[in-house]
Write an enzyme that holds these catalytic residues in place. Structure first.
Site, PDB file in Angstrom:
ATOM      1  N   ARG A  49      16.277 -51.562 100.893  1.00 44.80           N
ATOM      2  CA  ARG A  49      17.787 -52.049 100.963  1.00 44.80           C
ATOM      3  C   ARG A  49      17.583 -53.546 101.156  1.00 44.80           C
ATOM      4  NH1 ARG A  49      17.856 -47.186 102.609  1.00 44.80           N
ATOM      5  NH2 ARG A  49      15.924 -47.731 103.587  1.00 44.80           N
ATOM      6  N   THR A  50      16.723 -54.051 102.237  1.00 43.63           N
ATOM      7  CA  THR A  50      16.907 -55.460 102.293  1.00 43.63           C
ATOM      8  C   THR A  50      16.284 -56.275 101.109  1.00 43.63           C
ATOM      9  OG1 THR A  50      16.215 -54.877 104.754  1.00 43.63           O
ATOM     10  CG2 THR A  50      16.216 -57.115 104.102  1.00 43.63           C
ATOM     11  N   LYS A  78      -6.329 -62.370  97.970  1.00 49.01           N
ATOM     12  CA  LYS A  78      -7.655 -63.316  97.851  1.00 49.01           C
ATOM     13  C   LYS A  78      -7.784 -63.907  99.178  1.00 49.01           C
ATOM     14  CE  LYS A  78      -6.118 -64.567  93.327  1.00 49.01           C
ATOM     15  NZ  LYS A  78      -5.693 -65.686  92.828  1.00 49.01           N
ATOM     16  N   ARG A  99       9.903 -61.165 105.259  1.00 47.03           N
ATOM     17  CA  ARG A  99       9.814 -59.974 105.797  1.00 47.03           C
ATOM     18  C   ARG A  99       8.435 -59.834 106.177  1.00 47.03           C
ATOM     19  NH1 ARG A  99      11.990 -53.778 105.565  1.00 47.03           N
ATOM     20  NH2 ARG A  99      13.801 -54.955 106.321  1.00 47.03           N
ATOM     21  N   HIS A 127      15.930 -58.330 113.269  1.00 48.34           N
ATOM     22  CA  HIS A 127      16.425 -58.250 111.956  1.00 48.34           C
ATOM     23  C   HIS A 127      17.791 -58.696 111.603  1.00 48.34           C
ATOM     24  CE1 HIS A 127      16.948 -56.747 107.945  1.00 48.34           C
ATOM     25  NE2 HIS A 127      16.449 -55.441 108.015  1.00 48.34           N
TER      26      HIS A 127
END
Ligand code: CP
Length: 297
Positions: A49-50, A78, A99, A127
């Site tokens: 969703r986000t 890397k 996130r 959030h």
């Protein structure tokens, strides 16, 4: 330039301004256009969703989207560190949506970036844009956020959406706030103690459910448990089923930030109280309003 790290970063007036902008966007009164500014998605942890609603919101306000929704294929593989990755996106875009699985990652990003950082979920911390969606849904259904009885139900210890919602509610005047969870998943003391309203903690939803206007359910956050055995002991320890919904007020609502696992029975989806898919749909207008506000100063 402003960062969005916590629900505390927004005042009551700013929440209302976002709701009004979102209403204008949904009603077609406002057609925001940021003329090709670039939004970076930096998702170091999974999202449906986000990530997709931020991308859609960006496109719909005339922004371009770059970045990644998985570190696979990036130079993180890397060994490039988080700060350097943020510094690169800072060069290429006007706003970075982050996130990460670590608490405090968004705050740290804001300390290395001159461009606005939007916290799209950092570990079990916060959030905040989810709370904007949550309270906008309440506002759309009830016409206001004040004066309602909220019950936050489920994993209140590890769910970052719970912390952000509890903090966002300090900007409003909830009538009662119930916290319903198994003992092991109680809300964290440091969060509860800082709130400017009383909470009422219960184990059993049936003790309070008939009094609730907004039932906010969370899944058990399996990925945040330090010990998988602890998760195994508690999984499926609660469920919202038709029997519980029968005890709810007719005009009450059930919200959930999603994803859902088993904590809401699928049969509840057809009840009038089930508003969680509608809630998810409001992620686009609210994030359009937020990005527009950030990108136009
Ligand atoms: N509500 C929410 O944050 O969902 P995603 O994890 O799918 O983005």
């Amino acid at each position: 330039m402003r960062h969005v790290i916590s629900s505390y970063d927004f005042s009551r007036e700013e929440f209302h301004k976002l709701f009004e902008l979102s209403d204008e966007i949904l009603g077609g009164k406002l057609k925001p256009n940021v003329n090709g500014k670039v939004v970076s998605l930096a998702f170091f942890e999974p999202s449906t969703r986000t990530a997709t609603s931020f991308a859609t919101a960006s496109w719909r306000i005339g922004a371009k989207v770059i970045g990644f929704t998985s570190v696979e294929g990036t130079s993180v593989e890397k060994g490039e560190n988080f700060a350097d990755t943020i510094r690169m996106l800072e060069n290429y875009s006007e706003c970075i949506v982050v996130r990460h699985k670590f608490d405090g990652a968004a705050k740290f990003a804001s300390e290395v970036s001159e461009k606005p950082i939007v916290n799209a979920g950092d570990g079990k911390h916060e959030h905040p844009t989810q709370s904007m969606i949550d309270l906008y849904t309440v506002y759309k259904v009830f016409g206001q956020v004040d004066g309602l009885n909220f019950a936050l139900f489920g994993d209140l210890k590890y769910a970052r959406t719970v912390n952000s919602l509890l903090r966002a509610l300090t900007r409003f005047k909830p009538k009662k706030v119930f916290l319903i969870s198994p003992q092991q998943l109680r809300a964290r003391r440091e969060i509860v103690q800082e709130l400017n309203y009383e909470v009422i903690e219960r184990d059993n939803p049936y003790d309070v459910i008939s009094d609730v206007d907004v039932l906010y359910v969370t899944r058990i956050q399996k990925e945040r448990f330090p010990d998988e055995m602890e998760y195994e002991k508690i999984k499926e320890s609660y469920v919202v089923d038709l029997k519980l919904v029968e005890h709810m007020k007719k005009d009450s609502i059930i919200l959930h930030p999603l994803p859902r696992v088993n904590e809401i029975d699928r049969r509840v989806d057809k009840t009038p109280q089930a508003k969680y898919f509608y809630q998810a749909s409001l992620g686009v207008p609210i994030r359009m309003a937020l990005l527009y506000t950030i990108l136009t100063g």
